[in-house]
Design an enzyme around this catalytic site. Structure first.
Site, PDB file in Angstrom:
ATOM      1  N   GLU A 186       0.412  79.426  74.799  1.00 27.76           N
ATOM      2  CA  GLU A 186       1.112  78.772  73.265  1.00 27.76           C
ATOM      3  C   GLU A 186       1.582  77.381  73.572  1.00 27.76           C
ATOM      4  OE1 GLU A 186       5.077  81.242  73.457  1.00 27.76           O
ATOM      5  OE2 GLU A 186       4.016  82.863  74.316  1.00 27.76           O
ATOM      6  N   LYS A 228      -1.527  75.309  68.437  1.00 28.74           N
ATOM      7  CA  LYS A 228      -1.907  75.980  69.094  1.00 28.74           C
ATOM      8  C   LYS A 228      -2.994  75.686  68.941  1.00 28.74           C
ATOM      9  CE  LYS A 228       0.605  80.558  69.514  1.00 28.74           C
ATOM     10  NZ  LYS A 228       0.117  81.727  69.017  1.00 28.74           N
TER      11      LYS A 228
END
Length: 269
Positions: free
Chosen positions: A3, A58
């Site tokens: 993440e 990301k």
């Protein structure tokens, strides 16, 4: 999946690879480097340099320059599940991405899926045991929403509250805001005391602002501590887990197609 905090740690490591002359590139793993053919990325990079390291959500990429000083293609790097970037030089190695764990198997050379070698003898390597990472030239980032770390309260309210899908599904939608994954969404919603399944358009302005502040707080803590796994509620995402604030049992279900945990007492809204 990594993440935002994990990808940011990889971006910070990439800073150590900038402005070093590239003398070799191993792009022979055609699965990781798809759709490029073997040698195509090497041809574009050898003789040049990585000049800037960027991240949106990301997505991670480097700007490059050629040997004659003109701009080269962007180099996109996706960590996949468990991927790590390793940069070596005279001062040793630094790694960023998926946090290292004491129980990891010893690293094998064949798990380095993509390697850039510099004139000073150092390297940039994508270490990816599961072979789920991706390296490509000119990655498409236009479909991504604003970075979750930079989104303003007004942008957050406007984008998240649009539509009747569950608020967790809105947080996970990378076109809404980029960077939030499953663990960070659960942590943020717990911090904000909001039930993951509540329709996003039913949240009040006060609740949306509270959720935005919780996201800022959760991101800041995860970046500082080394990853989303360090969140306050993450260790309680199991059948025996209890809400860290109140001690009530954790509840479990599927929201937005993802396994989801929330506090049975505090997240009723």
């Amino acid at each position: 999946m990594p993440e935002l905090p994990e990808v940011e740690s990889a971006r910070q490591v990439l800073l150590g690879a900038l402005n070093r002359e590239i003398t070799g590139v191993d792009d022979t793993d055609e699965w990781v480097c798809r759709p490029h053919r073997r040698g195509e990325i090497a041809k574009a990079l050898v003789g040049g340099r990585l000049t800037e390291a960027h991240r949106r959500g990301k997505a991670l990429w480097c700007e490059t320059g050629t040997g004659d000083g003109t701009a080269g293609p962007r180099l996109g790097i996706h960590l996949g599940m468990g991927g790590r970037l390793i940069v070596s030089g005279d001062d040793g190695e630094r790694a960023g991405g998926e946090p290292d764990r004491p129980d990891r198997s010893p690293r094998k050379p064949e798990w380095d899926r993509f390697t850039v070698t510099f004139a000073d003898g150092g390297q940039l390597r994508l270490f990816d045991k599961r072979r789920l990472g991706r390296v490509r030239l000119e990655p498409d980032i236009d479909a991504l929403g604003p970075d979750a770390e930079d989104i303003t309260p007004a942008q957050f309210r406007e984008r998240v509250a649009r539509g009747r899908s569950a608020v967790k599904a809105r947080l996970l939608d990378q076109s809404v805001l980029a960077g939030v994954g499953n663990l960070l969404a659960d942590e943020t919603l717990w911090q904000a005391r909001i039930r993951p399944s509540v329709p996003a358009d039913e949240l009040t302005r006060t609740e949306l602002d509270r959720l935005h502040r919780a996201l800022e707080r959760s991101l800041r803590a995860a970046v500082e501590k080394g990853g989303v796994h360090t969140g306050e509620v993450i260790g309680e995402r199991n059948p025996d887990g209890a809400g860290p604030r109140c001690g009530a049992p954790m509840a479990h279900g599927t929201v937005g197609g993802r396994s989801t945990w929330w506090c049975s007492a505090e997240q009723q809204q």
